[in-house]
Design an enzyme around this catalytic site. Structure first.
Site, short mmCIF file in Angstrom:
data_model
loop_
_atom_site.label_atom_id
_atom_site.label_comp_id
_atom_site.label_asym_id
_atom_site.label_seq_id
_atom_site.Cartn_x
_atom_site.Cartn_y
_atom_site.Cartn_z
CD GLU A 1 -7.09 5.70 -4.46
OE1 GLU A 1 -7.91 6.58 -4.08
OE2 GLU A 1 -6.45 4.99 -3.68
CE LYS B 1 -7.21 9.61 -2.22
NZ LYS B 1 -8.09 8.55 -1.70
CG ASP C 1 -0.34 0.63 5.62
OD1 ASP C 1 -0.60 0.96 4.44
OD2 ASP C 1 -0.99 1.05 6.60
CG HIS D 1 -1.85 1.12 1.33
ND1 HIS D 1 -2.01 1.87 2.48
CD2 HIS D 1 -2.72 1.66 0.42
CE1 HIS D 1 -2.92 2.79 2.29
NE2 HIS D 1 -3.37 2.69 1.05
NE ARG D 2 -2.09 5.82 0.87
CZ ARG D 2 -2.69 6.54 1.78
NH1 ARG D 2 -1.98 7.38 2.55
NH2 ARG D 2 -3.99 6.45 1.97
CD GLU E 1 -3.16 2.03 -3.37
OE1 GLU E 1 -4.06 2.85 -3.56
OE2 GLU E 1 -2.25 2.23 -2.53
CG HIS F 1 -3.53 9.71 0.04
ND1 HIS F 1 -4.18 10.52 0.97
CD2 HIS F 1 -4.32 8.64 -0.14
CE1 HIS F 1 -5.32 9.93 1.33
NE2 HIS F 1 -5.42 8.79 0.67
CG ASP G 1 -2.86 7.26 -3.36
OD1 ASP G 1 -3.98 6.76 -3.48
OD2 ASP G 1 -2.13 7.08 -2.36
#
Length: 246
Positions: free
Chosen positions: A113, A115, A235, A11-12, A38, A53, A40
């Site tokens: 994503e 954003k 994360d 995540h990120r 993943e 983000h 943003d």
């Protein structure tokens, strides 16, 4: 061809171990065993897709104010790592192009994503998808484009229909399957907190892989996989990866 989605997605990057949405976070996720990331994407004032983000620069950089009010040059002059820890001081906000080059060199895949800053939903989707379409090697896993913003998904559907889209939601409510179908979404990306086993089953019956976020607890990770979830966005890819392979 079916999407080659792994069970674990950082995540990120590896958000718990490095400053989110940066190249060091991507490298750390890879070091921890993640094969997908993943992250943003939003646009600078001058229309360049970057990894970010928040709508403002305040939380994750040394700058202040709206991202949309700053050019790429202005954002590149900021420190995007010192807030996380002194070891990351001097880290820059990466462009989408730089992030893709790093992931390609590592043989990774990704879920981007969209954003967008307010009012830039379609513009952000088109700019990001155009770069992905132009630069991402066809020999690597096909990326998934997701967004909470239906206007962003609609723009991606219209202009880049060949790129798989992901239906992103905090909670699956109303006619979520119908909405995902109308947007031509390939995957479903729900938050884990209110997700039910029945919803996972419904998505799978409809042919949609389910990618759940943000799963940082081992017992929950194992439960979700038992429900039939396809991927856990986390994360802590190293920790959760170890927990689900025991």
């Amino acid at each position: 061809m079916p999407l080659a989605i792994p069970r674990l997605i950082g995540h990120r990057g590896a958000k718990a171990s490095a400053p989110e949405n940066t190249l060091p976070a991507i490298e750390e996720a890879h070091r921890q065993g993640a094969t997908w990331i993943e992250f943003d994407a939003k646009l600078t004032k001058d229309g360049v897709p970057i990894l970010m983000h928040d709508e403002t620069l305040d939380r994750t950089t040394s700058g202040k104010g709206d991202v949309a009010a700053h050019t790429l040059a202005e954002i590149r002059a900021l420190d995007a790592g010192a807030w996380f820890g002194p070891a990351f001081a001097g880290t820059k906000v990466p462009t989408l192009e730089e992030a893709m080059a790093l992931m390609a060199s590592l043989g990774m895949g990704f879920n981007i994503e969209i954003k967008p800053c307010p009012g830039r939903e379609a513009e952000t989707a088109r700019a990001a998808c155009a770069l992905v379409d132009e630069l991402w090697p066809k020999s690597l896993p096909t990326p998934v484009v997701s967004s909470f913003k239906r206007a962003a998904l609609a723009a991606a559907q219209k202009d880049f229909a060949h790129l798989p889209r992901g239906y992103l939601a905090e909670e699956l409510t109303g006619d979520w399957l119908g909405e995902a179908k109308a947007l031509g979404c390939a995957t479903i990306h729900p938050g884990w907190k209110r997700l039910t086993e029945a919803q996972v089953r419904a998505a799978k019956v409809a042919g949609h892989p389910v990618l759940v976020w943000t799963v940082n607890e081992a017992p929950r990770a194992r439960e979700l996989l038992a429900w039939g979830v396809d991927a856990l966005i986390t994360d802590k890819p190293g920790e959760i990866g170890a927990a689900i392979t025991r």
